[in-house]
Design an enzyme around this catalytic site. Structure first.
Site, PDB file in Angstrom:
ATOM      1  CB  CYS A 222      -0.920  -0.003   1.220  1.00 46.10           C
ATOM      2  SG  CYS A 222      -1.973   1.460   1.321  1.00 46.10           S
TER       3      CYS A 222
ATOM      4  CB  CYS B 215      -0.762   2.467   3.936  1.00 40.87           C
ATOM      5  SG  CYS B 215      -2.335   1.896   3.305  1.00 40.87           S
ATOM      6  CG  ASP B 216       3.074   1.312   4.552  1.00 41.54           C
ATOM      7  OD1 ASP B 216       2.578   1.783   5.592  1.00 41.54           O
ATOM      8  OD2 ASP B 216       2.911   0.129   4.199  1.00 41.54           O
TER       9      ASP B 216
END
Length: 316
Positions: free
Chosen positions: A134, A137-138
């Site tokens: 992701c 997300c990261d």
């Protein structure tokens, strides 16, 4: 024990659209959000091909708007993961990980599909320590780092473009010599100075002890092996349908996707399907939403038919 007329498993575009239509039919549906609230679309940085948003929309915001719209008409939501289903007779029984048992007259399965793993040494050991599925997300954690994205489709390029906001450089590793993405994404990626391509190559291992330090590569044409230094690895090589829960109860094809009649119906009357858990061809948010609408309408008609039969029997 909770009793429902319509229960939806999954909260991506398919599940939330199904809930919206079921709610507007006064069926007060229950949505079990699952392991990824909002579905995979919620992890996408920008959605540019969903109608109604000419300036694009963040995937999380799109999923949030869908949930609020479904809730407005009476949809209820449950945070939990379904661990077991009993589909042998109606009402169907769903066992939730928090101990709740839900009984439901109809069931809409919209569990989607999960990112396919590379299946190479080091991937599992370094998950969340440089291996991520992701970018949204990261990506923030890889500022000024060298990253590897594995894949050559829309997801791979879309996430590569997003990662250029933070990374020093992004190397797209693809097993073929040409990309399979939409032309507009290919043009953007090829024109981005931070994105470079490594063709005809597969990742054979992910190296590192405490965190990712690099990847092992092999050229599929020459067989030549090499090592490439990198701080993070983002695989985007396809998806696997989330259907393990329904094995031996719902008909699945050879790849694990739910088989439907073309009208969102499964082999079990009263159980319907929507989204990427059934669709292995289009796999778009808009087609998932459309199939959610179909599944909810089919569930509504099914309940109407059952009620009609019961009324007729009582009158007889």
């Amino acid at each position: 024990m909770e009793k429902q007329k319509v229960t939806v498993i999954g909260s991506g575009p398919a599940g939330l659209t199904a809930a919206l239509y079921a709610a507007r039919a006064n069926l007060t549906p229950l949505v079990i959000r699952g392991i990824q609230p909002g579905g995979l679309i919620a992890t996408t940085s920008e959605v540019e091909n969903y109608p109604g948003f000419p300036d694009a929309i963040n995937g999380f915001d799109l999923a949030d708007k869908m949930e609020k719209q479904a809730a407005r008409f009476g949809t209820h939501f449950l945070d939990g993961i379904v661990e077991k289903v009993e589909l042998g007779e109606r009402p169907f029984k769903l066992h939730i990980d928090n101990g709740t048992i839900v009984e439901t007259e109809t069931l809409i399965i919209s569990t989607g599909a999960s990112p396919r793993k590379l299946g190479v040494p080091g991937e599992l050991e370094l998950a969340n320590r440089g291996v991520s599925y992701c970018a949204v997300c990261d990506g923030f954690f890889f500022r000024d780092k060298t990253l590897v994205v594995v894949g050559g489709g829309n997801s791979a390029l879309d996430e590569s473009l997003f990662l250029t906001r933070y990374a020093k450089e992004v190397h797209v590793i693809h097993r073929r010599d040409q990309l399979r993405a939409d032309p507009v994404l290919i043009e953007r990626a090829q024109n981005n100075p931070k994105i470079k391509f490594i063709w005809d190559t597969v990742v054979t291992k992910i190296e590192g002890t405490v965190k990712v330090e690099g990847v092992g590569l092999q050229n599929v044409k020459t067989g030549e092996e090499s090592t490439f230094a990198a701080d993070g690895v983002f695989p985007y090589i396809g998806h696997i349908p989330n259907t393990w829960l329904f094995k031996d109860q719902i008909d699945l094809d050879e790849n694990g996707y739910i088989v439907s009649s073309g009208r969102a119906r499964t082999n079990i009357p009263g159980v319907f399907v929507a989204g990427d858990v059934e669709d292995h061809v289009y796999r778009q948010a808009i087609t998932a939403a459309g199939s959610g609408c179909m599944a909810a309408m089919e569930a509504s008609w099914f309940l109407d038919q059952i009620e009609h039969e019961q009324t007729s029997l009582a009158q007889w």
